[in-house]
Scaffold this motif. Sequence first.
Motif, PDB file in Angstrom:
ATOM      1  N   VAL A 142       0.837  -1.198   0.000  1.00 13.20           N
ATOM      2  CA  VAL A 142       0.000   0.000   0.000  1.00 13.20           C
ATOM      3  C   VAL A 142       0.874   1.251   0.000  1.00 13.20           C
ATOM      4  O   VAL A 142       0.637   2.195  -0.742  1.00 13.20           O
ATOM      5  CB  VAL A 142      -0.934  -0.011   1.236  1.00 13.20           C
ATOM      6  CG1 VAL A 142      -1.611   1.332   1.400  1.00 13.20           C
ATOM      7  CG2 VAL A 142      -1.971  -1.091   1.086  1.00 13.20           C
ATOM      8  N   MET A 143       1.911   1.220   0.829  1.00 14.98           N
ATOM      9  CA  MET A 143       2.775   2.392   0.899  1.00 14.98           C
ATOM     10  C   MET A 143       3.500   2.612  -0.425  1.00 14.98           C
ATOM     11  O   MET A 143       3.700   3.734  -0.851  1.00 14.98           O
ATOM     12  CB  MET A 143       3.795   2.238   2.039  1.00 14.98           C
ATOM     13  CG  MET A 143       3.204   2.418   3.419  1.00 14.98           C
ATOM     14  SD  MET A 143       2.097   3.843   3.557  1.00 14.98           S
ATOM     15  CE  MET A 143       3.228   5.207   3.311  1.00 14.98           C
ATOM     16  N   ALA A 144       3.900   1.508  -1.073  1.00  7.22           N
ATOM     17  CA  ALA A 144       4.575   1.646  -2.367  1.00  7.22           C
ATOM     18  C   ALA A 144       3.667   2.368  -3.351  1.00  7.22           C
ATOM     19  O   ALA A 144       4.099   3.268  -4.087  1.00  7.22           O
ATOM     20  CB  ALA A 144       4.963   0.268  -2.894  1.00  7.22           C
ATOM     21  N   VAL A 145       2.387   1.975  -3.348  1.00 12.84           N
ATOM     22  CA  VAL A 145       1.444   2.640  -4.251  1.00 12.84           C
ATOM     23  C   VAL A 145       1.325   4.116  -3.889  1.00 12.84           C
ATOM     24  O   VAL A 145       1.316   4.983  -4.759  1.00 12.84           O
ATOM     25  CB  VAL A 145       0.057   1.956  -4.177  1.00 12.84           C
ATOM     26  CG1 VAL A 145      -0.959   2.736  -4.993  1.00 12.84           C
ATOM     27  CG2 VAL A 145       0.159   0.534  -4.679  1.00 12.84           C
ATOM     28  N   GLU A 146       1.261   4.403  -2.570  1.00 10.26           N
ATOM     29  CA  GLU A 146       1.129   5.804  -2.158  1.00 10.26           C
ATOM     30  C   GLU A 146       2.358   6.617  -2.559  1.00 10.26           C
ATOM     31  O   GLU A 146       2.246   7.767  -2.966  1.00 10.26           O
ATOM     32  CB  GLU A 146       0.903   5.893  -0.643  1.00 10.26           C
ATOM     33  CG  GLU A 146      -0.465   5.393  -0.201  1.00 10.26           C
ATOM     34  CD  GLU A 146      -1.612   6.184  -0.811  1.00 10.26           C
ATOM     35  OE1 GLU A 146      -1.411   7.360  -1.176  1.00 10.26           O
ATOM     36  OE2 GLU A 146      -2.715   5.623  -0.939  1.00 10.26           O
ATOM     37  N   PHE A 147       3.543   6.009  -2.437  1.00  7.61           N
ATOM     38  CA  PHE A 147       4.768   6.708  -2.855  1.00  7.61           C
ATOM     39  C   PHE A 147       4.718   6.993  -4.351  1.00  7.61           C
ATOM     40  O   PHE A 147       4.963   8.111  -4.801  1.00  7.61           O
ATOM     41  CB  PHE A 147       6.006   5.870  -2.523  1.00  7.61           C
ATOM     42  CG  PHE A 147       6.470   6.029  -1.109  1.00  7.61           C
ATOM     43  CD1 PHE A 147       7.083   7.213  -0.704  1.00  7.61           C
ATOM     44  CD2 PHE A 147       6.297   5.029  -0.185  1.00  7.61           C
ATOM     45  CE1 PHE A 147       7.511   7.375   0.618  1.00  7.61           C
ATOM     46  CE2 PHE A 147       6.708   5.178   1.129  1.00  7.61           C
ATOM     47  CZ  PHE A 147       7.323   6.355   1.533  1.00  7.61           C
ATOM     48  N   LEU A 148       4.376   5.974  -5.121  1.00 11.05           N
ATOM     49  CA  LEU A 148       4.305   6.153  -6.570  1.00 11.05           C
ATOM     50  C   LEU A 148       3.274   7.219  -6.918  1.00 11.05           C
ATOM     51  O   LEU A 148       3.498   8.074  -7.782  1.00 11.05           O
ATOM     52  CB  LEU A 148       3.912   4.841  -7.248  1.00 11.05           C
ATOM     53  CG  LEU A 148       5.053   3.870  -7.510  1.00 11.05           C
ATOM     54  CD1 LEU A 148       4.485   2.592  -8.109  1.00 11.05           C
ATOM     55  CD2 LEU A 148       6.061   4.503  -8.465  1.00 11.05           C
ATOM     56  N   TYR A 149       2.160   7.177  -6.203  1.00  9.92           N
ATOM     57  CA  TYR A 149       1.110   8.143  -6.460  1.00  9.92           C
ATOM     58  C   TYR A 149       1.588   9.563  -6.166  1.00  9.92           C
ATOM     59  O   TYR A 149       1.333  10.492  -6.929  1.00  9.92           O
ATOM     60  CB  TYR A 149      -0.131   7.808  -5.629  1.00  9.92           C
ATOM     61  CG  TYR A 149      -1.105   8.951  -5.570  1.00  9.92           C
ATOM     62  CD1 TYR A 149      -1.897   9.243  -6.681  1.00  9.92           C
ATOM     63  CD2 TYR A 149      -1.184   9.773  -4.459  1.00  9.92           C
ATOM     64  CE1 TYR A 149      -2.763  10.314  -6.654  1.00  9.92           C
ATOM     65  CE2 TYR A 149      -2.043  10.839  -4.424  1.00  9.92           C
ATOM     66  CZ  TYR A 149      -2.825  11.111  -5.518  1.00  9.92           C
ATOM     67  OH  TYR A 149      -3.669  12.189  -5.500  1.00  9.92           O
ATOM     68  N   ALA A 150       2.318   9.726  -5.042  1.00 12.51           N
ATOM     69  CA  ALA A 150       2.806  11.059  -4.684  1.00 12.51           C
ATOM     70  C   ALA A 150       3.753  11.583  -5.767  1.00 12.51           C
ATOM     71  O   ALA A 150       3.681  12.747  -6.175  1.00 12.51           O
ATOM     72  CB  ALA A 150       3.514  11.011  -3.335  1.00 12.51           C
ATOM     73  N   VAL A 151       4.619  10.713  -6.239  1.00 10.62           N
ATOM     74  CA  VAL A 151       5.557  11.115  -7.291  1.00 10.62           C
ATOM     75  C   VAL A 151       4.782  11.470  -8.558  1.00 10.62           C
ATOM     76  O   VAL A 151       5.024  12.501  -9.192  1.00 10.62           O
ATOM     77  CB  VAL A 151       6.565   9.973  -7.563  1.00 10.62           C
ATOM     78  CG1 VAL A 151       7.433  10.309  -8.755  1.00 10.62           C
ATOM     79  CG2 VAL A 151       7.416   9.710  -6.323  1.00 10.62           C
ATOM     80  N   ALA A 152       3.825  10.622  -8.903  1.00 10.61           N
ATOM     81  CA  ALA A 152       3.067  10.852 -10.126  1.00 10.61           C
ATOM     82  C   ALA A 152       2.298  12.164 -10.065  1.00 10.61           C
ATOM     83  O   ALA A 152       2.255  12.922 -11.043  1.00 10.61           O
ATOM     84  CB  ALA A 152       2.099   9.695 -10.368  1.00 10.61           C
TER      85      ALA A 152
END
Lengths: 404, 289
Positions: free
Chosen positions: B6-16
Amino acid sequence: MIMNRRHFIAAAGAAATLFPIAGRASDTIRLGSVLDTSGIFDAYGKPMDMALGLAVNEINAAGGLNGKEVEVVSYDTQSDMALYSQYAQQLVRNDDVDVVHGGILSASREAIRQTLRKAGILYFYNVLYEGGVCDRNIFINGVTPAQQVEALVPFAMGRSGKKVHVLAADYNYGQITAKWIQKYVADNGGETVAVDFFPLEVSEFGSTIARIQSIDPDLVIAPLVGGAHLSFFRQWAAAGMNERIPLASTSLGVGNEHRVLTADEGNGIMVAYHYSQELDTPANNDFKARWAQAYGDTSAIHEIAVSNYQGVLTWAAAVRRAGSTNRDDVIAALEEGLSIEGPGGTVTIDPQTHHAKLDVHLMILENQGMTVIETLPQRPPVDTQAVCDLGANPDDNTQYEIRI
Amino acid sequence: MDLIAVMAVEFLYAVASLVLISAGLAVVFGMMRVINLAHGEFMILGGYVTITAVNLGVNVFIAMVIIAPLAVALIGVVVERLVIRHLYGRLVDTMLATWGLSLFFIGLVTVIFGNTTTGISTPIPGFAIGDYRINGYSFFIILVAVLLLAAMAVILRTTRFGLIARGTMARPDIAAALGHETERIYMATFAVGSALSGLAGAVLAPLVGLVPGSGAAYIAKAFITVIAGGPQLLAGLMSSATFFGVVNQLFTFTISPVIGEVALLVAAVILLRMLPRGITGRFFRERSS
């Protein structure tokens, strides 16, 4: 300064406009109103202004107060705090008003409260706020955190569980409310497992939602404020959390925010206020019909518009009872524990604090409306009562920070 | 393990989302050296176009990915013709003019839509990763950001338009001498930058409640990302968005959202102190002379 004729005339003109009401006939009662009817707070201010207009028109249509017509002197403060003190001076010096209703943000109230107190002009602040103002010259009829939170917390915990996570806006309203939530969670045998504060411009809640899940509370209570924070409710629903962890709020819906969320996003959120458009009482149905007749449709009505309407009604009842608009007579009439029936229910003046005992409705958002589950009649403003006693201490002039 | 996913997705989302917020500004400010203080308002215009189109019954994805960028590009062309083209090379003047534009757009949006919060709901349902629920729309944002970066890379590196645009930005005099109409190229580039801003505002609209003043929340992050990225448009955008996105999310998750915002700004200050020309080298490249 050398004064030529043109300067003299200009100066004389200016002086004349400064003191124009020296000979005003006292056949009308003057009601001053200061509200943000433009600028970023107009979503609050415009309906409040409409409500005030409706109340005054109804009073006049019924023959005025004590045989006199009520005349409104209103100023648009344009969501600019500096204009509040300017217009308050104007109301005091030029307009010779008998009473002032208005102010929305706490900052705007504090900008004009002292001016009106010094001038001896009665002031009604008709907005839900953080509590604690203790001043004989002011009457406040919005719900305070204790009135609302005391009712909301057991209601919400009863429908969820004992572990509560608080998400609050990071300024005085959110911080004070978060403290009250923690107090009442503990009082009801629960536990506050986390409190997070958010600056007003934060609109990204993805990692917060993940964090909430890792803490896994039974209930989330969210005193979040403003357009950016509305994103939380949207992202919460988008992650499907609205079906997993129950959510309650102390602020969603005050400015009709629940109509911006879709029905799916809002459904099930628990709130507690003094007013809901969905209140099915004769008083409210009648109020909505009159509003619709005056303004076309009722979509603009919200909590603090109704508070403003009830503020004017309360003042009018006191003027009738006192038989005059003299400030001390009106205060005496109000302090008798005067009570009115408004669209939101019964409003009773609490003489000790000049706040109001209010009916608080426990509600659940349903299809962009607030469905009333239970009504708690006549909740006293216990937070302000704990610090303020105008009967014992009539010269008090403080906004107390309430310690819990 | 689920939490890590979940955190990986949130990190990717923040970058995106940082990539999306900053892409339009990277073109307008990074390439054209126009300090566009109305960047946030271009974004919310994209959001409002999307909301209007969806309310008129248009499919939400068409509204976001096609209608909003086109509409904002058109507005960009008008703005460029009326205001910006007189100000190329005058950095401070563009700042003042676009600040005025930003006030104008806020006023315009207020008049049309009123000063209230509007919005649409996310078109993709949430789903579960193990015990955790996650916003499905995050994946759409990540996808759009990846496609956007890829498209920008292809256009700038391999097409003739990209070559001419880059050449014009570097040396307008030489480009003109070679027979290219630099005026047209500036206009087209500004339109592309505007379209990117509109796209960003459009795809972020379902996640937020839009008010006319919402643009202010984006502008600081966009400038920080673009400036910290440095002169290499794509590499700079990706590297600084990654850096800030990770820093922000890390502190948001472990401590609090307030600290997350603070950490982002502190990181920006430290970064620019140590790398004054941005991550990808020289920060300021003289356009002419």
